[in-house]
Scaffold this motif. Structure first.
Motif, PDB file in Angstrom:
ATOM      1  N   PHE A 293       0.838  -1.205   0.000  1.00 27.51           N
ATOM      2  CA  PHE A 293       0.000   0.000   0.000  1.00 27.51           C
ATOM      3  C   PHE A 293       0.874   1.256   0.000  1.00 27.51           C
ATOM      4  CE2 PHE A 293      -3.375  -2.680   2.220  1.00 27.51           C
ATOM      5  CZ  PHE A 293      -4.241  -2.678   1.129  1.00 27.51           C
ATOM      6  N   ALA A 294       1.912   1.247   0.842  1.00 31.06           N
ATOM      7  CA  ALA A 294       2.760   2.420   1.003  1.00 31.06           C
ATOM      8  C   ALA A 294       3.496   2.759  -0.288  1.00 31.06           C
ATOM      9  CB  ALA A 294       3.751   2.193   2.143  1.00 31.06           C
ATOM     10  N   LEU A 295       4.093   1.765  -0.923  1.00 29.81           N
ATOM     11  CA  LEU A 295       4.841   2.022  -2.152  1.00 29.81           C
ATOM     12  C   LEU A 295       3.913   2.486  -3.270  1.00 29.81           C
ATOM     13  CD1 LEU A 295       7.653   1.998  -3.337  1.00 29.81           C
ATOM     14  CD2 LEU A 295       7.291  -0.384  -4.032  1.00 29.81           C
ATOM     15  N   ASP A 296       2.712   1.912  -3.323  1.00 25.32           N
ATOM     16  CA  ASP A 296       1.734   2.335  -4.325  1.00 25.32           C
ATOM     17  C   ASP A 296       1.376   3.808  -4.141  1.00 25.32           C
ATOM     18  OD1 ASP A 296      -0.442   1.604  -6.411  1.00 25.32           O
ATOM     19  OD2 ASP A 296      -1.591   2.507  -4.764  1.00 25.32           O
ATOM     20  N   ALA A 297       1.176   4.226  -2.885  1.00 22.79           N
ATOM     21  CA  ALA A 297       0.822   5.627  -2.609  1.00 22.79           C
ATOM     22  C   ALA A 297       1.979   6.559  -2.946  1.00 22.79           C
ATOM     23  CB  ALA A 297       0.421   5.792  -1.150  1.00 22.79           C
ATOM     24  N   CYS A 298       3.198   6.138  -2.610  1.00 26.10           N
ATOM     25  CA  CYS A 298       4.366   6.999  -2.849  1.00 26.10           C
ATOM     26  C   CYS A 298       4.681   7.129  -4.339  1.00 26.10           C
ATOM     27  CB  CYS A 298       5.585   6.446  -2.113  1.00 26.10           C
ATOM     28  SG  CYS A 298       5.480   6.603  -0.312  1.00 26.10           S
ATOM     29  N   LEU A 299       4.260   6.150  -5.143  1.00 28.31           N
ATOM     30  CA  LEU A 299       4.495   6.198  -6.588  1.00 28.31           C
ATOM     31  C   LEU A 299       3.347   6.834  -7.358  1.00 28.31           C
ATOM     32  CD1 LEU A 299       6.001   2.623  -7.132  1.00 28.31           C
ATOM     33  CD2 LEU A 299       7.234   4.784  -7.361  1.00 28.31           C
ATOM     34  N   ASN A 300       2.192   6.965  -6.742  1.00 25.21           N
ATOM     35  CA  ASN A 300       0.997   7.463  -7.429  1.00 25.21           C
ATOM     36  C   ASN A 300       1.082   8.983  -7.605  1.00 25.21           C
ATOM     37  OD1 ASN A 300      -1.587   8.178  -8.292  1.00 25.21           O
ATOM     38  ND2 ASN A 300      -2.582   6.624  -7.020  1.00 25.21           N
ATOM     39  N   PRO A 301       1.157   9.489  -8.828  1.00 21.62           N
ATOM     40  CA  PRO A 301       1.291  10.941  -9.032  1.00 21.62           C
ATOM     41  C   PRO A 301       0.034  11.725  -8.651  1.00 21.62           C
ATOM     42  CG  PRO A 301       0.971   9.806 -11.130  1.00 21.62           C
ATOM     43  CD  PRO A 301       1.142   8.739 -10.101  1.00 21.62           C
TER      44      PRO A 301
ATOM     45  N   PHE B 197      -4.814  12.652  -0.602  1.00 19.65           N
ATOM     46  CA  PHE B 197      -4.115  12.197   0.605  1.00 19.65           C
ATOM     47  C   PHE B 197      -4.342  10.712   0.844  1.00 19.65           C
ATOM     48  CE2 PHE B 197      -4.364  11.223   5.190  1.00 19.65           C
ATOM     49  CZ  PHE B 197      -3.060  11.509   5.548  1.00 19.65           C
ATOM     50  N   GLU B 198      -3.279  10.030   1.293  1.00 17.96           N
ATOM     51  CA  GLU B 198      -3.411   8.627   1.693  1.00 17.96           C
ATOM     52  C   GLU B 198      -2.547   8.368   2.916  1.00 17.96           C
ATOM     53  OE1 GLU B 198      -2.885   4.094  -0.090  1.00 17.96           O
ATOM     54  OE2 GLU B 198      -3.215   5.783  -1.466  1.00 17.96           O
ATOM     55  N   HIS B 199      -3.110   7.636   3.871  1.00 14.55           N
ATOM     56  CA  HIS B 199      -2.388   7.274   5.086  1.00 14.55           C
ATOM     57  C   HIS B 199      -2.260   5.765   5.184  1.00 14.55           C
ATOM     58  CE1 HIS B 199      -1.226   6.896   9.281  1.00 14.55           C
ATOM     59  NE2 HIS B 199      -2.225   6.055   9.444  1.00 14.55           N
ATOM     60  N   ILE B 200      -1.061   5.301   5.520  1.00 15.71           N
ATOM     61  CA  ILE B 200      -0.815   3.870   5.719  1.00 15.71           C
ATOM     62  C   ILE B 200      -0.062   3.685   7.021  1.00 15.71           C
ATOM     63  CG2 ILE B 200       0.213   1.761   4.806  1.00 15.71           C
ATOM     64  CD1 ILE B 200      -0.210   4.642   2.439  1.00 15.71           C
ATOM     65  N   ASN B 201      -0.525   2.755   7.840  1.00 15.95           N
ATOM     66  CA  ASN B 201       0.177   2.394   9.068  1.00 15.95           C
ATOM     67  C   ASN B 201       0.889   1.064   8.845  1.00 15.95           C
ATOM     68  OD1 ASN B 201       0.942   2.441  11.855  1.00 15.95           O
ATOM     69  ND2 ASN B 201      -0.669   0.934  12.241  1.00 15.95           N
ATOM     70  N   LEU B 202       2.216   1.100   8.857  1.00 15.56           N
ATOM     71  CA  LEU B 202       3.026  -0.108   8.653  1.00 15.56           C
ATOM     72  C   LEU B 202       3.208  -0.820   9.994  1.00 15.56           C
ATOM     73  CD1 LEU B 202       5.635   1.612   6.355  1.00 15.56           C
ATOM     74  CD2 LEU B 202       3.846   0.069   5.625  1.00 15.56           C
ATOM     75  N   LYS B 203       2.907  -2.094  10.033  1.00 17.35           N
ATOM     76  CA  LYS B 203       2.869  -2.814  11.302  1.00 17.35           C
ATOM     77  C   LYS B 203       4.008  -3.811  11.490  1.00 17.35           C
ATOM     78  CE  LYS B 203      -2.168  -2.431  11.398  1.00 17.35           C
ATOM     79  NZ  LYS B 203      -3.461  -3.156  11.405  1.00 17.35           N
ATOM     80  N   LYS B 204       4.445  -4.444  10.426  1.00 14.49           N
ATOM     81  CA  LYS B 204       5.430  -5.513  10.561  1.00 14.49           C
ATOM     82  C   LYS B 204       6.835  -4.994  10.300  1.00 14.49           C
ATOM     83  CE  LYS B 204       6.614 -10.163   8.960  1.00 14.49           C
ATOM     84  NZ  LYS B 204       6.338 -11.239   7.985  1.00 14.49           N
ATOM     85  N   GLY B 205       7.733  -5.244  11.239  1.00 15.47           N
ATOM     86  CA  GLY B 205       9.127  -4.867  11.049  1.00 15.47           C
ATOM     87  C   GLY B 205       9.803  -5.771  10.042  1.00 15.47           C
TER      88      GLY B 205
END
Length: 460
Positions: A258-266, A439-447
């Motif tokens: 999810f995070a990488l998709d949001a960071c790449l989405n223009p 805007f998009e928010h992602i909470n990363l849980k797994k180290g």
């Protein structure tokens, strides 16, 4: 109505307004705080003005707020004296008074050994309370220790609640992904292999908020699978979140996907990534920035410089590079991980070196970014949990055309003494911007840093 303190319900008509005694940190947090207590009266101990005097020089947010407050009360007072009743703050607001120092009551003078500004502020608040019988009087401070001292001597003490997000809302932002296990397999396959995605009414009755995230769980034989998706408010359809790669970095779990998709989405201009140490927040943001660098004039990685006291970076020894070293090293570590994905002398490694040399890739403390106008920039702000809501707003409002901003941080690891998980800028950003298309928010849980790091994060 916005809540700024725990103000009791209004009593009978004609009852005197409450009195709030403000600590220095309230002014440094919000220099317009005196206008946020409705019709109630405000008292500023003279010890607060003495402390603010130490902050009047400087370029950081604390100095800005100190100067802003002094201009505010200077404009209010003009040629008038504060007098016994104080001066009116404005229409439908109470009065403002600056109160001189008053000692502790005789029976409490030996309770506090040190003559500190905190103790002077507390003593003044107690004098105000004793001088106004029948009126509600409270000391408002973000200093937890001072609140405990106040309560120990019988003084009402409260936190300043502006920009403080309710606990239930913070919990919601930590669990923003909707998991669905009962969607027909044909619909899931249509999402995974089709071109247009799903109509949201196939999943829920009401239209989701923009960029709502989904996990669709399904089984095939003895195996279980998970398909990730996001609600696209522009097309009003739930679209597949693909397994993408960026500059040698691949996502290792669904949240990273999810995070990488949001960071790449223009189309998503503002991204908030939260999570503990080793979850990959900064690494993913940096990899996405390098992957899309041709779309931007500059990539800037920055982080707030948390130094004890009101010290500037110039207080540290050495030249500019030496001063910046401790703050930018974690960002350099992430860049080294990406460079490690490519052999020495490869085109990708050479490109990173060239961007650093030409300052197309700039790594700098946030203090050095102040005052810039950011146009067509990919801006990554690391450790954003150490920023106030006002500082986050100031940064975002500098965004020019074509700029993308990614804020990363861990709201459980805050280094600022007057911020917590409910009042920091990163939490405020996620709650206030939720539902906006850009805007998009992602909470990363797994180290994912290492097996050892993950075990320590869970067990220690």
């Amino acid at each position: 109505m916005t809540q700024y303190a725990n103000v009791p319900e209004k009593g009978q008509k004609g009852k005197l307004p409450k009195i709030f005694v403000l600590d220095t940190n309230i002014i440094l947090h919000d220099y317009k705080a005196i206008r946020h207590f409705q019709e109630n009266d405000i008292v500023i101990p003279v010890a607060v003005l003495e402390e603010l005097d130490k902050f009047k020089k400087g370029s950081d947010a604390l100095s800005f707020n100190a100067r802003g407050f002094m201009r505010e009360i200077d404009k209010l007072s003009d040629r008038r004296m504060f007098g016994k009743e104080g001066i009116p703050i404005g229409k439908h607001l109470g009065n403002l008074k600056v109160e001189l120092y008053h000692p502790f009551p005789e029976e409490l003078r030996n309770c506090f050994q040190d003559d500190t500004q905190d103790h002077r502020i507390l003593a003044t608040a107690m004098w105000v309370k004793a001088s106004n019988p029948g009126r509600f009087v409270a000391l408002v401070t973000k200093d937890i220790n001072l609140r405990m001292k106040a309560k120990a001597v019988g003084m009402e003490a409260q936190d300043y609640l502006t920009d403080r997000i309710e606990e239930s809302r913070v919990e919601y932002t930590q669990n923003e992904v909707t998991v669905i296990s009962d969607l027909p397999q044909a619909k899931v396959q249509s999402l995974a292999y089709g071109q247009e995605g799903l109509d949201y009414r196939d999943v829920c009755k009401e239209e989701p908020k923009a960029n709502q995230l989904y996990k669709f769980r399904w089984e095939k034989g003895d195996n279980s699978y998970c398909t990730c998706a996001r609600y696209n408010a522009a097309s009003r359809r739930i679209v597949l979140v693909k397994d993408r790669h960026a500059y040698g970095i691949s996502p290792r779990n669904d949240e990273q996907r999810f995070a990488l998709d949001a960071c790449l989405n223009p189309d998503i201009k503002l991204v908030s990534l939260t999570g503990g140490a080793g979850t990959g927040k900064t690494l993913l943001a940096l990899a996405a920035a390098l992957e899309t660098e041709h779309d931007y004039d500059q990539i800037i990685l920055s982080r707030p410089t948390v130094i004890l006291g009101n010290q500037e970076i110039g207080f540290l020894p050495g030249d500019q590079k030496s001063k910046m070293g401790p703050f930018v090293q974690p960002l350099m570590d992430n860049l080294s991980v990406i460079r490690g994905c490519f052999r020495q002398g490869s085109k990708q490694a050479a490109r990173i070196d060239a961007m650093l040399k030409d300052e197309k890739l700039l790594i700098s403390p946030l203090a050095y970014i102040r005052g810039r106008s950011l146009g067509k920039v990919y801006f990554i702000i690391d450790e954003a949990q150490n920023l106030t809501p006002h500082e986050v707003k100031t940064i975002i409002t500098r965004a020019g055309e074509g700029t993308k901003m990614v804020f990363t941080g861990d709201i459980f690891q805050i280094d600022q003494p007057y911020l917590d998980m409910y009042s920091n800028g990163l939490t405020h950003l996620g709650e206030k911007m939720s539902g906006q298309q850009l805007f998009e928010h992602i909470n990363l849980k797994k180290g994912e840093r290492s097996e050892l790091s993950d075990i320590a994060s869970r067990l220690l």
